[in-house]
Design a protein around this motif. Structure first.
Motif, PDB file in Angstrom:
ATOM      1  N   GLU A  69     -34.603 -14.052  -0.078  1.00 36.04           N
ATOM      2  CA  GLU A  69     -34.088 -13.730  -0.646  1.00 36.04           C
ATOM      3  C   GLU A  69     -35.272 -13.762  -1.465  1.00 36.04           C
ATOM      4  O   GLU A  69     -36.486 -13.787  -1.602  1.00 36.04           O
ATOM      5  N   GLY A  70     -35.550 -12.617  -2.742  1.00 35.02           N
ATOM      6  CA  GLY A  70     -36.401 -12.107  -3.352  1.00 35.02           C
ATOM      7  C   GLY A  70     -37.584 -11.173  -2.737  1.00 35.02           C
ATOM      8  O   GLY A  70     -38.427 -10.644  -3.040  1.00 35.02           O
ATOM      9  N   SER A  71     -37.122 -10.696  -1.906  1.00 38.46           N
ATOM     10  CA  SER A  71     -37.441  -9.435  -1.152  1.00 38.46           C
ATOM     11  C   SER A  71     -36.855  -8.325  -1.535  1.00 38.46           C
ATOM     12  O   SER A  71     -35.520  -8.219  -1.629  1.00 38.46           O
ATOM     13  N   THR A  72     -37.884  -7.311  -1.231  1.00 41.09           N
ATOM     14  CA  THR A  72     -37.209  -5.750  -1.923  1.00 41.09           C
ATOM     15  C   THR A  72     -36.518  -5.671  -0.778  1.00 41.09           C
ATOM     16  O   THR A  72     -37.291  -5.950   1.307  1.00 41.09           O
ATOM     17  N   LEU A  73     -36.647  -4.332  -0.531  1.00 39.89           N
ATOM     18  CA  LEU A  73     -35.250  -3.208   0.951  1.00 39.89           C
ATOM     19  C   LEU A  73     -37.329  -2.826   1.703  1.00 39.89           C
ATOM     20  O   LEU A  73     -36.796  -3.041   3.668  1.00 39.89           O
ATOM     21  N   ALA A  74     -37.912  -2.534   1.047  1.00 38.74           N
ATOM     22  CA  ALA A  74     -39.157  -2.174   1.499  1.00 38.74           C
ATOM     23  C   ALA A  74     -39.827  -3.259   2.579  1.00 38.74           C
ATOM     24  O   ALA A  74     -40.662  -3.192   3.437  1.00 38.74           O
ATOM     25  N   ASP A  75     -40.283  -5.057   2.065  1.00 39.36           N
ATOM     26  CA  ASP A  75     -40.806  -5.370   2.493  1.00 39.36           C
ATOM     27  C   ASP A  75     -40.039  -5.845   3.920  1.00 39.36           C
ATOM     28  O   ASP A  75     -40.737  -7.146   4.550  1.00 39.36           O
ATOM     29  N   LEU A  76     -38.744  -5.559   4.039  1.00 40.12           N
ATOM     30  CA  LEU A  76     -37.094  -6.070   4.996  1.00 40.12           C
ATOM     31  C   LEU A  76     -37.909  -4.841   6.276  1.00 40.12           C
ATOM     32  O   LEU A  76     -37.320  -5.048   6.893  1.00 40.12           O
ATOM     33  N   THR A  77     -38.679  -4.208   6.485  1.00 40.66           N
ATOM     34  CA  THR A  77     -38.865  -3.139   7.351  1.00 40.66           C
ATOM     35  C   THR A  77     -40.368  -2.991   7.662  1.00 40.66           C
ATOM     36  O   THR A  77     -41.567  -3.729   6.943  1.00 40.66           O
ATOM     37  N   ASP A  78     -40.864  -2.828   8.411  1.00 40.94           N
ATOM     38  CA  ASP A  78     -41.995  -2.636   9.283  1.00 40.94           C
ATOM     39  C   ASP A  78     -42.528  -0.893   9.181  1.00 40.94           C
ATOM     40  O   ASP A  78     -43.623  -1.014   9.009  1.00 40.94           O
ATOM     41  N   LEU A  79     -41.941   0.617   8.372  1.00 36.34           N
ATOM     42  CA  LEU A  79     -42.269   0.923   7.990  1.00 36.34           C
ATOM     43  C   LEU A  79     -42.382   0.736   6.459  1.00 36.34           C
ATOM     44  O   LEU A  79     -41.973   1.608   5.616  1.00 36.34           O
ATOM     45  N   ASN A  80     -42.826   0.303   5.815  1.00 36.14           N
ATOM     46  CA  ASN A  80     -43.291  -0.064   4.470  1.00 36.14           C
ATOM     47  C   ASN A  80     -43.889   0.981   3.940  1.00 36.14           C
ATOM     48  O   ASN A  80     -43.733   1.088   2.775  1.00 36.14           O
ATOM     49  N   ASP A  81     -44.541   0.914   4.598  1.00 35.71           N
ATOM     50  CA  ASP A  81     -45.904   2.277   4.056  1.00 35.71           C
ATOM     51  C   ASP A  81     -46.428   2.972   5.310  1.00 35.71           C
ATOM     52  O   ASP A  81     -47.277   2.938   6.222  1.00 35.71           O
ATOM     53  N   PHE A  82     -45.535   4.380   5.123  1.00 33.79           N
ATOM     54  CA  PHE A  82     -45.412   5.801   6.502  1.00 33.79           C
ATOM     55  C   PHE A  82     -46.304   6.722   5.356  1.00 33.79           C
ATOM     56  O   PHE A  82     -45.894   7.108   4.333  1.00 33.79           O
ATOM     57  N   SER A  83     -46.432   7.545   6.103  1.00 35.27           N
ATOM     58  CA  SER A  83     -46.609   9.297   5.554  1.00 35.27           C
ATOM     59  C   SER A  83     -45.824  10.144   5.944  1.00 35.27           C
ATOM     60  O   SER A  83     -44.663  10.218   6.830  1.00 35.27           O
ATOM     61  N   LEU A  84     -45.065  11.283   5.041  1.00 31.28           N
ATOM     62  CA  LEU A  84     -44.216  11.928   5.333  1.00 31.28           C
ATOM     63  C   LEU A  84     -45.216  13.071   5.478  1.00 31.28           C
ATOM     64  O   LEU A  84     -45.679  14.216   4.846  1.00 31.28           O
ATOM     65  N   TYR A  85     -45.363  14.190   6.848  1.00 25.34           N
ATOM     66  CA  TYR A  85     -45.390  15.876   6.437  1.00 25.34           C
ATOM     67  C   TYR A  85     -44.449  16.535   6.585  1.00 25.34           C
ATOM     68  O   TYR A  85     -43.447  16.710   7.245  1.00 25.34           O
ATOM     69  N   ARG A  86     -44.828  17.643   5.901  1.00 22.21           N
ATOM     70  CA  ARG A  86     -44.179  18.981   5.532  1.00 22.21           C
ATOM     71  C   ARG A  86     -45.009  20.374   5.702  1.00 22.21           C
ATOM     72  O   ARG A  86     -46.473  20.446   5.625  1.00 22.21           O
ATOM     73  N   THR A  87     -45.341  21.696   6.314  1.00 25.30           N
ATOM     74  CA  THR A  87     -45.693  22.837   6.559  1.00 25.30           C
ATOM     75  C   THR A  87     -45.072  24.089   5.790  1.00 25.30           C
ATOM     76  O   THR A  87     -44.075  24.484   6.052  1.00 25.30           O
ATOM     77  N   ASP A  88     -45.286  24.813   5.642  1.00 29.00           N
ATOM     78  CA  ASP A  88     -44.387  26.047   5.026  1.00 29.00           C
ATOM     79  C   ASP A  88     -45.884  27.131   4.447  1.00 29.00           C
ATOM     80  O   ASP A  88     -47.253  26.811   4.625  1.00 29.00           O
ATOM     81  N   TYR A  89     -45.278  27.934   3.554  1.00 29.60           N
ATOM     82  CA  TYR A  89     -46.420  29.357   4.017  1.00 29.60           C
ATOM     83  C   TYR A  89     -46.113  29.431   2.088  1.00 29.60           C
ATOM     84  O   TYR A  89     -45.667  29.293   1.532  1.00 29.60           O
ATOM     85  N   THR A  90     -46.910  30.361   1.490  1.00 27.28           N
ATOM     86  CA  THR A  90     -47.670  29.770   0.031  1.00 27.28           C
ATOM     87  C   THR A  90     -46.509  31.394  -0.218  1.00 27.28           C
ATOM     88  O   THR A  90     -46.309  32.222   0.254  1.00 27.28           O
ATOM     89  N   ARG A  91     -46.609  31.598  -1.977  1.00 27.63           N
ATOM     90  CA  ARG A  91     -46.028  32.324  -2.330  1.00 27.63           C
ATOM     91  C   ARG A  91     -46.677  33.117  -3.496  1.00 27.63           C
ATOM     92  O   ARG A  91     -46.945  32.206  -3.973  1.00 27.63           O
ATOM     93  N   ALA A  92     -46.849  34.180  -3.772  1.00 26.15           N
ATOM     94  CA  ALA A  92     -47.655  35.269  -4.822  1.00 26.15           C
ATOM     95  C   ALA A  92     -46.786  34.848  -5.588  1.00 26.15           C
ATOM     96  O   ALA A  92     -47.974  34.500  -6.777  1.00 26.15           O
ATOM     97  N   SER A  93     -45.986  34.509  -6.170  1.00 27.93           N
ATOM     98  CA  SER A  93     -45.635  33.900  -7.043  1.00 27.93           C
ATOM     99  C   SER A  93     -45.443  32.568  -7.307  1.00 27.93           C
ATOM    100  O   SER A  93     -44.663  31.750  -8.324  1.00 27.93           O
ATOM    101  N   ASP A  94     -46.275  31.699  -6.256  1.00 24.51           N
ATOM    102  CA  ASP A  94     -45.638  29.994  -6.397  1.00 24.51           C
ATOM    103  C   ASP A  94     -46.533  29.809  -7.898  1.00 24.51           C
ATOM    104  O   ASP A  94     -47.338  29.880  -8.003  1.00 24.51           O
ATOM    105  N   THR A  95     -46.079  28.040  -8.013  1.00 26.40           N
ATOM    106  CA  THR A  95     -46.404  27.783  -9.241  1.00 26.40           C
ATOM    107  C   THR A  95     -46.724  26.020  -8.950  1.00 26.40           C
ATOM    108  O   THR A  95     -46.328  25.914  -7.933  1.00 26.40           O
TER     109      THR A  95
END
Length: 452
Positions: A69-95
């Motif tokens: 009671e009174g807790s969020t889903l993030a409070d109930l997991t050990d992964l409440n603060d994690f990083s996401l990583y992604r890699t791609d290549y730039t395109r000439a038309s990128d904004t």
């Protein structure tokens, strides 16, 4: 007395009838038991206790206090603060928005910083093919963006642009340089349609396929056969452990029907490196067959009707049909003698080669990638196909001049001498060839395993 018996019998029957109505299951069990004992001596017992279906039922309800009671889903997991990583290549038309969206980031503050920051505008946008890596929080807010690229093909360093958010939520941007790391990779593939399709299926960069075609000039790569195969060992250039581009092919073999071609790179101290067969014979001549990869000759060194002047004139070079933007490479080592605009040539590059009497000309370029006085190596990109100057469509006009006199490029190239190794390094070459032969065998095993 008879009346008494009748009355007693009637009472017994009435009681039995009531029992049947009230306990049909007991009667069924008793009859079954009787039939079983009468039929074969088997013995069964039917329970004559109360029918559970008729027992009284009570429902009990009790409130249990919540443990979350009174807790969020993030409070109930050990992964409440994690990083996401992604890699791609730039395109000439990128904004800013399109790039971040492709990286899985939804961060208006980061978009605004990318649009306003001078370093980001200079090194990130309108740039094609630069490696970009993003680190984001679990709510898709940008923490760090890193862009890596190589300034030019001859550089031994790479450039790194880092955009980072501090603890207060503010972004900063820095640019730095660092040495490239060289690694070696082994790969192999089988031809089903074309060389490029096979190298794509094997996860090889196009630059490796181009080098394979250049090394084995005897093979007609426009007419390959299904089942032809190749194995290759090549360098990779990496930045911070990330692949940026492929380097030189160190060894390769190509099975064209029933004929096996093998080659390896070898450089004698104080001399220009070259490709050799495993027996030591040179495969590299002074000049490449063509300044444009996988192109066709649209006009040779002969008399023709000029497409603009509509007069019969001698065509003093060879025209290669190719799409605008196709890479143009120097056919041999040399120094850029001229790079700029010249009347009918449009954008043009002149290269004086190691044999000082030889000059090659590359005209109608859409862009020029070299400067006057710059040394260039065989196969190095010097510009791109275009239609500048007196040209009716995109193509490369290529000339070969010997002591200032125009010569048929194909004749001069065919007569160019091979680069032989000296006798003093024969033993060293032999040992290196044995090692490369084992490496190619390993690459072939990788090809066979991937085909299964």
């Amino acid at each position: 007395m008879n009346n008494s018996l009748v009355s007693a019998g009637s009472a017994l029957l009435a009681q039995l009838a009531r029992s049947i109505q009230r306990h049909p299951k007991r009667l069924t069990a008793a009859i079954a038991a009787l039939m079983l004992s009468a039929g074969g001596g088997a013995f069964a017992v039917a329970s004559l206790g109360p029918d559970p279906a008729e027992l009284p039922v009570r429902t009990l309800t009790q409130t249990v206090p919540s443990l979350v009671e009174g807790s969020t889903l993030a409070d109930l997991t050990d992964l409440n603060d994690f990083s996401l990583y992604r890699t791609d290549y730039t395109r000439a038309s990128d904004t800013a928005e399109s790039l971040l969206q492709r990286l899985g980031i939804a961060d208006p503050g980061a978009s605004a910083f990318l649009r306003s920051n001078e370093l980001a505008r200079q090194h990130l946008f309108s740039r094609n093919g630069r490696l970009v890596s993003a680190e984001a929080s679990n709510d898709h807010q940008l923490r760090k963006l890193t862009v890596r690229w190589i300034q030019d093909e001859t550089s031994q360093n790479f450039e790194r642009l880092v955009l980072e958010r501090d603890a207060n939520g503010k972004f900063s941007a820095t640019v730095s340089s660092a040495p490239l790391t060289t690694s070696t990779r082994l790969a192999g593939g089988t031809i089903h349609s074309s060389l490029f399709a096979a190298t794509d299926a094997a996860g090889l960069p196009d630059a490796v396929a181009v080098q394979i075609a250049d090394i084995f000039e005897e093979v007609n790569f426009h007419r390959l056969h299904k089942g032809d195969r190749f194995s290759v060992i090549y360098e990779t250039l990496e930045a911070d452990g990330e692949f940026l581009r492929s380097g030189r092919v160190l060894a390769a073999e190509f099975q064209n029907r029933d004929k096996l071609y093998q080659a390896m790179w070898f450089q004698e101290a104080g001399k220009r490196g070259s490709y050799y067969a495993m027996d030591g014979s040179s495969l590299r001549r002074a000049y490449l067959n063509s300044p444009v990869e996988f192109s066709r000759v649209s006009s040779g060194f002969a008399m023709r009707m000029h497409p603009i002047h509509n007069t019969w004139r001698k065509h003093l070079g060879t025209d290669f049909a190719a799409a605008t933007g196709t890479k143009v490479r120097t056919v041999g080592d040399g120094v850029v003698e001229f790079a700029g605009w010249q009347n009918g040539f449009g954008n043009v590059v002149f290269i004086k080669h190691s044999n000082s009497s030889h000059v090659t000309v590359y005209a109608h370029l859409s862009r020029i990638d070299v400067k006057k006085g710059q040394p260039v190596e065989q196969g190095q990109s010097i510009g791109a196909v275009g239609a500048t100057g007196w040209a009716t469509g995109p193509h490369l006009h290529f000339e070969f001049r010997v002591n200032g006199v125009h010569q048929d490029p194909q004749t001069v190239i065919a007569k160019s001498e091979a680069n032989e190794i000296s006798a003093k390094v024969r033993q060293q070459f032999k040992q290196h060839a044995e090692f490369m032969h084992m490496q190619l065998a390993s690459a072939e095993q990788i090809r066979q395993a991937s085909a299964q």
